[in-house]
Enzyme design. Structure first.
Site, PDB file in Angstrom:
ATOM      1  CG  ASP A  60      41.319  50.526  46.920  1.00  0.00           C
ATOM      2  OD1 ASP A  60      42.200  49.831  47.265  1.00  0.00           O
ATOM      3  OD2 ASP A  60      40.912  51.565  47.022  1.00  0.00           O
ATOM      4  CG  ASN A  68      37.655  62.064  43.744  1.00  0.00           C
ATOM      5  OD1 ASN A  68      37.749  61.396  44.543  1.00  0.00           O
ATOM      6  ND2 ASN A  68      37.275  61.525  42.274  1.00  0.00           N
ATOM      7  CG  HIS A  90      38.387  58.124  45.767  1.00  0.00           C
ATOM      8  ND1 HIS A  90      39.109  58.598  44.500  1.00  0.00           N
ATOM      9  CD2 HIS A  90      39.136  57.854  46.442  1.00  0.00           C
ATOM     10  CE1 HIS A  90      40.185  58.298  44.795  1.00  0.00           C
ATOM     11  NE2 HIS A  90      40.423  57.909  46.041  1.00  0.00           N
ATOM     12  CD  GLU A 120      36.687  57.829  41.600  1.00  0.00           C
ATOM     13  OE1 GLU A 120      36.708  58.401  42.319  1.00  0.00           O
ATOM     14  OE2 GLU A 120      37.700  57.310  40.645  1.00  0.00           O
TER      15      GLU A 120
HETATM   16  N1  LIG Z   1      42.142  53.639  46.382  1.00  0.00           N
HETATM   17  C1  LIG Z   1      43.185  54.767  47.270  1.00  0.00           C
HETATM   18  C2  LIG Z   1      42.421  55.389  48.095  1.00  0.00           C
HETATM   19  O1  LIG Z   1      41.958  54.133  49.326  1.00  0.00           O
HETATM   20  C3  LIG Z   1      43.324  56.408  48.905  1.00  0.00           C
HETATM   21  O2  LIG Z   1      42.379  56.688  50.038  1.00  0.00           O
HETATM   22  C4  LIG Z   1      43.357  57.489  47.833  1.00  0.00           C
HETATM   23  C5  LIG Z   1      44.019  58.738  48.515  1.00  0.00           C
HETATM   24  O3  LIG Z   1      45.369  58.405  48.352  1.00  0.00           O
HETATM   25  P1  LIG Z   1      46.634  59.296  48.950  1.00  0.00           P
HETATM   26  O4  LIG Z   1      46.580  58.822  50.273  1.00  0.00           O
HETATM   27  O5  LIG Z   1      47.767  59.087  48.075  1.00  0.00           O
HETATM   28  O6  LIG Z   1      46.041  60.693  48.817  1.00  0.00           O
HETATM   29  O7  LIG Z   1      44.120  57.090  46.960  1.00  0.00           O
HETATM   30  C6  LIG Z   1      43.686  55.798  46.191  1.00  0.00           C
HETATM   31  O8  LIG Z   1      42.738  56.276  45.327  1.00  0.00           O
END
Ligand SMILES: N[C@@H]1[C@@H](O)[C@H](O)[C@@H](COP(=O)(O)O)O[C@@H]1O
Length: 249
Positions: free
Chosen positions: A67, A135, A137, A142
């Protein structure tokens, strides 16, 4: 089938995930790797960079990121382009022409269409690395996302925006939209490795593994994948009710 690998320490979980990637690239040097961003992945990329310094090569892999934020130039310090350069690509030998990340700086619908076509052209991802949002995702799919969502422009939920605000300067606005690989493409990967570390992921993990398979928690879709390993540390696994028989101490 989802295999849970629950390991005592965060470092053990990171090492285990890094090893899966190294093993895959050793066996299939031109693999298509699906890459993820986020705080969870930073130490994992550090492990891969260390492997490269010890002589391991990524020269023939092709990489597709999950993404990118809409509206961020690739050079913006919080773009996922910058993140990937900083944590991985600037330190290893992946060929620049084999690195693919959705474009945040162009018209988002065009960026999504272009990325979707690219994913079709490359064929199924050999190994998709995934983090899990607090959450539930995956990528930026989402809660509410169906199982077969295409690669597209999405609006981020308020809790995701606030969770990711920690990476942005005070007062700087966090993007409200992103281009994300859809659940359909993620779930069509030949193999998925999801990594969750720290107590902030405990609820999401419990919902993903113990709750129903449902759009309320897109990470629960991983239970439908034929070859998914979820690697977690003890803190992330703390709220799991029943550990599946496949879990490893
Ligand atoms: N788009 C990314 C996700 O791909 C990732 O898994 C998530 C969790 O991030 P973190 O590892 O910082 O908790 O964050 C972002 O939203």
């Amino acid at each position: 089938m989802l295999k849970l690998k629950l390991l005592p320490q965060t470092e053990d979980a990171i090492d285990a995930a890094a090893q899966v990637i190294v093993d895959l690239v050793a066996a299939q040097p031109d693999a298509v790797l699906g890459l993820a961003t986020g705080g969870t992945m930073e130490p994992l990329y550090a492990r891969l960079v260390a492997a490269h310094r010890d002589g391991f090569s990524f020269a023939r892999v092709r990489t597709v990121n999950l993404d990118e934020y809409v509206g961020l130039d690739p050079r913006h310090p919080n773009s996922y382009h910058s993140y990937m350069a900083r944590h991985f690509f600037d330190h290893v030998d992946v060929a620049p022409e084999n690195i693919f990340i959705p474009r945040g700086e162009i018209d988002p619908q065009c960026a999504a269409a272009e990325y979707s076509a690219l994913l079709d052209r490359l064929g199924p991802v050999d190994l998709q690395l995934l983090g899990i949002g607090a959450n539930g995702h995956i990528g930026f799919n989402e809660p509410g996302t169906p199982l077969d969502a295409p690669t597209r422009v999405v609006e981020l939920l308020a809790d995701t925006i606030s969770a990711n605000a920690r990476f942005f300067a005070t007062g700087e606005s966090v993007p409200s939209h992103a281009v994300t690989m859809g659940t359909a493409a993620i779930l069509s990967a030949r193999q998925v490795v999801a990594l969750a570390t720290g107590g902030a992921k405990a609820e999401a993990l419990a919902a993903a593994l113990d709750g129903p398979v449902s759009a309320d928690c897109p990470a629960s879709y991983l239970r439908l994948h034929p070859s998914c390993t979820l690697i977690a540390d003890r803190a992330a696994g703390a709220l799991l009710h029943e550990l599946p028989a496949t879990s490893a101490a």
